[in-house]
Design a protein around this motif. Structure first.
Motif, PDB file in Angstrom:
ATOM      1  N   PRO A 193       0.808  -1.227   0.000  1.00 36.24           N
ATOM      2  CA  PRO A 193       0.000   0.000   0.000  1.00 36.24           C
ATOM      3  C   PRO A 193       0.839   1.274   0.000  1.00 36.24           C
ATOM      4  O   PRO A 193       0.516   2.236  -0.701  1.00 36.24           O
ATOM      5  N   LEU A 194       1.926   1.301   0.784  1.00 42.75           N
ATOM      6  CA  LEU A 194       2.783   2.490   0.801  1.00 42.75           C
ATOM      7  C   LEU A 194       3.435   2.702  -0.558  1.00 42.75           C
ATOM      8  O   LEU A 194       3.518   3.836  -1.049  1.00 42.75           O
ATOM      9  N   CYS A 195       3.901   1.625  -1.162  1.00 39.78           N
ATOM     10  CA  CYS A 195       4.516   1.701  -2.487  1.00 39.78           C
ATOM     11  C   CYS A 195       3.521   2.280  -3.492  1.00 39.78           C
ATOM     12  O   CYS A 195       3.859   3.164  -4.286  1.00 39.78           O
ATOM     13  N   HIS A 196       2.292   1.799  -3.449  1.00 40.74           N
ATOM     14  CA  HIS A 196       1.272   2.291  -4.374  1.00 40.74           C
ATOM     15  C   HIS A 196       0.958   3.758  -4.123  1.00 40.74           C
ATOM     16  O   HIS A 196       0.895   4.571  -5.065  1.00 40.74           O
ATOM     17  N   MET A 197       0.766   4.116  -2.859  1.00 37.76           N
ATOM     18  CA  MET A 197       0.371   5.489  -2.531  1.00 37.76           C
ATOM     19  C   MET A 197       1.436   6.511  -2.897  1.00 37.76           C
ATOM     20  O   MET A 197       1.130   7.649  -3.239  1.00 37.76           O
ATOM     21  N   VAL A 198       2.697   6.116  -2.848  1.00 39.96           N
ATOM     22  CA  VAL A 198       3.784   7.060  -3.112  1.00 39.96           C
ATOM     23  C   VAL A 198       4.254   7.016  -4.565  1.00 39.96           C
ATOM     24  O   VAL A 198       4.494   8.059  -5.179  1.00 39.96           O
ATOM     25  N   TRP A 199       4.376   5.839  -5.165  1.00 46.02           N
ATOM     26  CA  TRP A 199       5.036   5.716  -6.462  1.00 46.02           C
ATOM     27  C   TRP A 199       4.128   5.428  -7.648  1.00 46.02           C
ATOM     28  O   TRP A 199       4.544   5.590  -8.790  1.00 46.02           O
ATOM     29  N   HIS A 200       2.916   4.966  -7.418  1.00 50.78           N
ATOM     30  CA  HIS A 200       2.019   4.735  -8.561  1.00 50.78           C
ATOM     31  C   HIS A 200       1.584   6.091  -9.137  1.00 50.78           C
ATOM     32  O   HIS A 200       1.423   7.061  -8.393  1.00 50.78           O
ATOM     33  N   ALA A 207       0.498  11.388  -6.007  1.00 48.46           N
ATOM     34  CA  ALA A 207      -0.234  12.111  -7.062  1.00 48.46           C
ATOM     35  C   ALA A 207      -1.132  13.208  -6.510  1.00 48.46           C
ATOM     36  O   ALA A 207      -1.213  14.294  -7.080  1.00 48.46           O
ATOM     37  N   TYR A 208      -1.813  12.941  -5.402  1.00 50.22           N
ATOM     38  CA  TYR A 208      -2.760  13.936  -4.883  1.00 50.22           C
ATOM     39  C   TYR A 208      -2.100  14.927  -3.934  1.00 50.22           C
ATOM     40  O   TYR A 208      -2.262  16.146  -4.067  1.00 50.22           O
ATOM     41  N   PHE A 209      -1.326  14.433  -2.973  1.00 49.32           N
ATOM     42  CA  PHE A 209      -0.715  15.321  -1.980  1.00 49.32           C
ATOM     43  C   PHE A 209       0.668  15.825  -2.397  1.00 49.32           C
ATOM     44  O   PHE A 209       1.230  16.704  -1.737  1.00 49.32           O
ATOM     45  N   GLY A 393       7.080  26.342  -1.495  1.00 43.86           N
ATOM     46  CA  GLY A 393       6.076  25.274  -1.484  1.00 43.86           C
ATOM     47  C   GLY A 393       5.569  24.959  -0.089  1.00 43.86           C
ATOM     48  O   GLY A 393       5.807  23.857   0.427  1.00 43.86           O
ATOM     49  N   TRP A 394       4.878  25.904   0.514  1.00 45.56           N
ATOM     50  CA  TRP A 394       4.369  25.690   1.874  1.00 45.56           C
ATOM     51  C   TRP A 394       3.383  24.531   1.925  1.00 45.56           C
ATOM     52  O   TRP A 394       3.387  23.753   2.886  1.00 45.56           O
ATOM     53  N   ASN A 395       2.540  24.418   0.913  1.00 46.21           N
ATOM     54  CA  ASN A 395       1.571  23.317   0.891  1.00 46.21           C
ATOM     55  C   ASN A 395       2.262  21.966   0.798  1.00 46.21           C
ATOM     56  O   ASN A 395       1.886  21.005   1.477  1.00 46.21           O
TER      57      ASN A 395
END
Length: 449
Positions: A193-200, A207-209, A393-395
């Motif tokens: 899940p971490l791999c997907h959330m960060v690298w997919h 992609a979102y954050f 890039g504060w956000n």
């Protein structure tokens, strides 16, 4: 007791056989039509293929290197068992990756739909099961200049070494078959899940954050570091806390292999033979050099002798810290990464409260804290689209800090749950008698000559 142990090994053998046989029937199953996602082989760039083949070999070398690094630090009765726990990941996680791990990491996103776009928490486990569709054709969104099979194998080496890192914290007291079960659960429910959330391409964190992790500071080192500390709390302390490292030359050899392999780990993550790979190559070695010297000098300032062990640990901490930013920062910044990370990790390693819980080889202080420092520093200094704290890039900085907390909590509490599940199936800890005898003899009937 012997009968129950025998049944566990029979079950493990049956599972392995089932995977091997199922693969024969699954080949070219093509449950989903994904042919439109792939480019013609005409788009392959030979230089990129040559570099990624080399990088994959380098990253594979890191796992045997880690086994020497850890094996030299433990007591004489536990060298083989400690080294084997790292080395066995090459077999266990490789098969798991082909079967379902790659799909969970890089399959179509399963998760949240935001503004009409799906952002993934994990991949569809059936998409690339048994490497279906993973062949010589490049994927149009993931590494479009190299065969998809090469991308999958390169990523596999990351999946292999992540659970291997955890072994150092649990050395000298964890049952071998329990460890095998845990690393399978960890790879499926935490790493993938971490791999997907960060690298997919559609991962929630990446992609979102906009979270930036060039080569695995969060996915690999933070997840392993927090899983290690969770394991230490579940297992409890060793009966004998006093030990002398068996073989410092092993540690030096392991460090050299890790450093050498890390060029593939970081520079290979550019996924091309280009300027980004060259910069990542340079920042990797400079950060490690800076951290090594900082560690030994900081030791001396605090009244401790300059040691080979300290120099090796310092070098590895520098490699860990630069990993998330390797392709995003300049050489002077990489020096600073190594300098700061070495001081913070050194202070954590010698913190009495942390020593009380008995993280055998200080995995959390090195990999966990090193990964945290790398992520924070990346959010401050990285020269990336969207900026970092020093580039307006504060956000992005805020999102990195949020992700840091989420990844830490997910890895720690998720691993804690998986340890408890493992313990219900197979007791995690060896008997007091086996621990006293040493795991080399009690678990493997082998011993160091």
């Amino acid at each position: 007791m012997e009968k129950s142990v025998e049944k566990r090994w029979i079950a493990a053998f049956i599972i392995t056989a089932a995977i091997a046989i199922t693969g024969l029937f699954w080949e070219h199953a093509h449950i989903f039509d994904r042919s439109n996602e792939f480019n013609s082989t005409d788009t392959i760039i030979p230089a990129d293929v040559a570099w990624l083949l080399t990088a994959s070999c380098l990253v594979l070398l890191m796992t045997p290197g880690l086994s020497f690094f850890y094996g030299g630090m433990v007591g004489k009765k536990n060298v083989i068992s400690t080294m084997l726990k790292s080395f066995i990941c090459l077999g266990v996680i490789s098969l798991l990756w082909v079967t379902v791990g790659f799909s969970l990491s890089f399959g179509d996103s399963v998760g949240l739909t935001i503004n009409g776009v799906k952002y993934g928490l994990v991949g569809n486990p059936a998409d690339f099961a048994f490497f279906d569709y993973v062949d010589e054709h490049p994927h149009s969104k993931m590494a479009s200049t190299i065969p998809f099979i090469l991308f999958a194998l390169f990523q596999m080496k990351f999946a292999v070494i992540t659970p291997a890192i955890i072994t150092g914290a649990l050395a000298e007291r964890i049952r071998f078959i329990s460890f095998l079960l845990f690393i399978c659960l960890f790879s499926i429910f935490i790493y993938a899940p971490l791999c997907h959330m960060v690298w997919h391409p559609n991962g929630l964190l990446g992609a979102y954050f906009g979270v930036k992790d060039f080569a695995g500071g969060t996915v690999v080192h933070m997840s392993a570091g927090f899983a290690a500390i969770a394991g230490v709390l579940c297992l409890g302390k060793r009966k004998n806390l006093e030990y002398i490292p068996t073989n410092i030359p092993f540690v030096l050899l392991g460090t050299g292999m890790l450093w050498f392999g890390w060029f593939g780990f970081n520079a290979g993550s550019a996924l091309a033979a280009n300027h980004t790979a060259a910069m990542a190559f340079a920042t990797t070695t400079i950060a490690s050099a800076s951290a090594m010297l900082t560690w030994v000098f900081f030791d001396r300032l605090n009244g401790r002798k300059v040691s080979a062990l300290g120099a090796c640990i310092g070098a590895v901490v520098g490699l860990v810290a630069i990993t998330p930013a390797a392709g995003f920062v300049s050489i002077p910044k990489s020096m600073f990464f190594g300098f700061i990370a070495a001081i913070v990790s050194n202070a954590m390693l010698n913190w009495k409260s942390l020593k009380k819980i008995d993280d055998t080889l200080d995995v959390f202080a090195c990999h966990g804290v090193g990964g945290i420092m790398g992520m924070i520093l990346t959010a401050i200094f990285a020269e990336v689209e969207g900026g970092s704290l020093l580039h307006g890039g504060w956000n992005i900085f805020a999102h990195h800090m949020m992700a840091l907390v989420l990844v830490a909590a997910f890895s720690f509490f998720g691993a804690m749950l998986l340890y408890k599940v493992t313990n219900l199936i197979i007791p995690l800890r060896v008997s007091e008698e086996a621990e006293k005898m040493g795991l080399d003899l009690s678990q493997h009937n082998e011993m160091l000559g």
